[in-house]
Scaffold this active site. Structure first.
Site, mmCIF file in Angstrom:
data_model
loop_
_atom_site.group_PDB
_atom_site.id
_atom_site.type_symbol
_atom_site.label_atom_id
_atom_site.label_comp_id
_atom_site.label_asym_id
_atom_site.label_seq_id
_atom_site.Cartn_x
_atom_site.Cartn_y
_atom_site.Cartn_z
ATOM 1 C CB CYS A 124 -0.915 -0.016 1.223
ATOM 2 S SG CYS A 124 -2.347 1.056 1.012
ATOM 3 C CG ASP A 135 -4.603 -0.110 9.739
ATOM 4 O OD1 ASP A 135 -3.507 -0.402 10.255
ATOM 5 O OD2 ASP A 135 -4.716 0.719 8.816
#
Length: 193
Positions: free
Chosen positions: A7, A120
């Site tokens: 990412c 996350d």
């Protein structure tokens, strides 16, 4: 086999390294961040990608119009949404949604409408892990992405702990705030080993 999402990509070199090493998903951050990228730049970076590699746009508190604009313009295969957003967006979009959940204290089960869920750290992109004991994946029916502070050193432990569908890394493959092609390659090799 656990899938890998790299990412916060911003350069052709990092994209090429991720693809060559076997990344399954490439994440492009459209939310305000030091890794934020423009539609035009993302569009350039995704040209010529193999069909097996999926592009993911990362958003925080997006509007439906903004999501649709980015999906068409880049184009994106999936969107990952953090923050506050309306569940009805899942059905209004033509691509799958990864619903991001910041793990801090108690955990609210994700909506069943979400095709994918991502767990996350409380501060996304911080390079810190969340409390891995706070998440019980036996209660989750969707494929799960694990993010937050993953590195070459701890990704195999994360896979052993969660048996996730995918792992997601950003800062863990950076050196001095920039994507490091050697770290990208090593991270993916560690996951696929």
């Amino acid at each position: 086999m656990t899938k890998v999402k790299i990412c916060g990509l911003q350069t052709p070199e990092a994209v090429q390294a991720a693809v060559a090493a076997g990344a399954d998903y490439l994440g492009f951050v459209f939310a305000p961040s030091r890794r934020q990228i423009s539609i035009a730049k993302a569009k350039e970076l995704v040209k010529g990608l193999p069909a097996s590699v999926k592009t993911v746009g990362v958003f925080v508190n997006p509007s439906l119009d903004s999501l649709k604009e980015h999906i068409l313009a880049v184009p994106l295969d999936m969107v990952q949404i953090h923050g506050d957003w309306d569940e009805s967006m899942v059905e209004a979009l033509d691509v799958p949604v990864i619903g991001a959940i910041q793990v801090a204290g108690g955990l609210t089960p994700p909506s069943e409408k979400l095709p994918y869920v991502l767990f996350d750290a409380p501060q996304a992109g911080s390079g810190k892990t969340f409390d891995w004991q706070a998440v019980d994946l036996t209660q989750i029916s969707q494929p799960v992405f694990i993010a937050g502070g993953l590195t070459v050193a701890n990704v195999q432990e994360a896979i052993a702990t969660f048996s996730p569908y995918a792992v997601d890394v950003s800062s863990g493959v950076e050196t001095a705030g920039e994507k490091d092609v050697t770290k990208i390659k090593t991270f993916i090799e560690r996951v696929k080993a």
